[in-house]
Design an enzyme around this catalytic site. Structure first.
Site, mmCIF file in Angstrom:
data_model
loop_
_atom_site.group_PDB
_atom_site.id
_atom_site.type_symbol
_atom_site.label_atom_id
_atom_site.label_comp_id
_atom_site.label_asym_id
_atom_site.label_seq_id
_atom_site.Cartn_x
_atom_site.Cartn_y
_atom_site.Cartn_z
ATOM 1 N N GLU A 31 0.831 -1.209 0.000
ATOM 2 C CA GLU A 31 0.000 0.000 0.000
ATOM 3 C C GLU A 31 0.867 1.262 0.000
ATOM 4 O O GLU A 31 1.981 1.262 0.529
ATOM 5 C CB GLU A 31 -0.914 0.000 1.223
ATOM 6 C CG GLU A 31 -1.965 -1.086 1.127
ATOM 7 C CD GLU A 31 -2.876 -1.151 2.342
ATOM 8 O OE1 GLU A 31 -4.045 -1.521 2.161
ATOM 9 O OE2 GLU A 31 -2.428 -0.847 3.465
ATOM 10 N N CYS B 72 6.821 -6.712 6.911
ATOM 11 C CA CYS B 72 7.983 -6.185 7.639
ATOM 12 C C CYS B 72 8.457 -7.222 8.645
ATOM 13 O O CYS B 72 7.661 -7.966 9.200
ATOM 14 C CB CYS B 72 7.599 -4.893 8.370
ATOM 15 S SG CYS B 72 9.007 -4.074 9.157
#
Ligand code: SF4
Length: 345
Positions: free
Chosen positions: A92, A112
């Protein structure tokens, strides 16, 4: 066979391309011009290259731009774009207009590894590093591309955990042969990776933002597992000992959690550990995520915290929350649903 993408290559990489396929050296600069200064979508449009040269180039290479696959729009004008990247994963990107500024917040990884407990991307886990093409395509293929004035590397992922690709993207953004942006329009954020900070400071002139969130070791470890191996003390030592020119800004991001890191003791300790560093603190309101025990402090507490830090001589601002209603605000980006393997759908 899938063609290699030209968009996202540095000038040196384009020179290597021209050598590999036997084009004259000057063609590299011409290709860079078409990629970064003109709005072309295909090799065929590079009309100052001969037809033969275009044919040779397009045998193995394509420009490699692609539009976002979805967009959500907030009531405050913020937009969140969904891009498809490596191996059918999604990322995003936020577009944040603000009077005469328009900021793009780019992602550098799908998911992440850092596991910060207040962050939706952290909860998603890690799916892979983005290439320079995938980092810059978020910028170039955003419909608002021409109106963008600033760029922050604060989307999904830890930028310094994908440093080579991030540095190449910064080179393309700030070089004369690239977009020619001033480095002062770009901020790269990090949790504080020791291995990457020094290299980033040496190889780029862009602003640095370090996620701080607590000045106390134990507390920061609980919020940000990175503190176990890369302590904020070591990060501050690197910054303190690096000669940072006056054009460049170092800031510390501080998410304020009610009753946790908003006390006078925190103010005192922040002033102590940041002593001698020319910097500012950006206070960010905590945005609620599922399963988190934290709450946002009220506005009065937030303002008092800011003013107490200002009184200690640390320039402190409260960052406006943008795009909360579309989960585009700080800590809310997640593509966990889109990135689930097909079997799980
Ligand atoms: S806050 Fe940044 S570094 Fe931490 S988990 Fe989220 S995306 Fe990763």
């Amino acid at each position: 066979m899938q063609k290699e993408k030209l968009y996202g290559k540095t000038l040196n990489e384009l020179i290597a391309v021209t050598r590999r396929i036997g084009l004259p050296g000057f063609a590299a600069k011409q290709i860079a011009d078409w990629l970064y200064k003109k709005e072309i979508q295909s090799v065929e449009e590079m009309t100052n290259l001969s037809k033969k040269m275009r044919e040779i180039l397009s045998n193995d290479y394509e420009v490699g731009l692609y539009a976002p696959v979805n967009v959500s729009e907030s009531s405050d004008g913020t937009k969140k774009y969904l891009y498809k990247v490596l191996n059918n994963k999604y990322i995003e990107t936020a577009y944040i207009p603000d009077n005469d500024r328009a900021t793009i917040c780019v992602s550098t990884q799908a998911g992440c590894k850092m596991g910060c407990i207040f962050c939706m991307t952290g909860k998603q886990g890690f799916q892979g590093n983005l290439t320079t093409n995938e980092i810059l395509n978020q910028f170039r293929s955003m419909p608002e591309f021409k109106s963008l004035t600033n760029m922050v590397y604060m989307g999904m992922g830890e930028p310094l955990d994908n440093l080579n690709e991030v540095l190449k993207s910064l080179e393309i953004l700030t070089s004369d042969w690239g977009y020619g942006w001033s480095p002062t329009r770009i901020t790269v954020s990090t949790v504080g990776l020791i291995a990457g900070i020094k290299e980033f400071l040496e190889k780029s002139r862009c602003h640095l933002a370090v996620s701080l969130h607590s000045p106390f070791d134990e507390e920061r470890r609980k919020l940000m597992p990175i503190q176990r191996t890369n302590t904020i003390e070591e990060v501050l030592d690197i910054i303190r000992n690096f000669e940072i020119n006056s054009q460049r800004r170092v800031s510390f991001e501080y998410i304020l959690f009610k009753g946790l890191n908003d006390t006078p003791l925190h103010i005192k300790e922040l002033a102590r550990i940041l002593n001698g560093i020319k910097c500012r603190i950006n206070i960010i309101r905590f945005h609620q995520i599922p399963g988190a025990q934290f709450q946002s402090p009220d506005l009065g507490t937030t303002i008092n915290f800011k003013e107490a830090l200002n009184a200690k001589g640390i320039l402190t601002t409260i960052r406006a929350s943008r795009g909360v209603d579309i989960q585009a605000a700080c800590g809310l980006l997640s593509t966990i649903e889109q990135n689930k393997p097909a079997m799980e759908c």
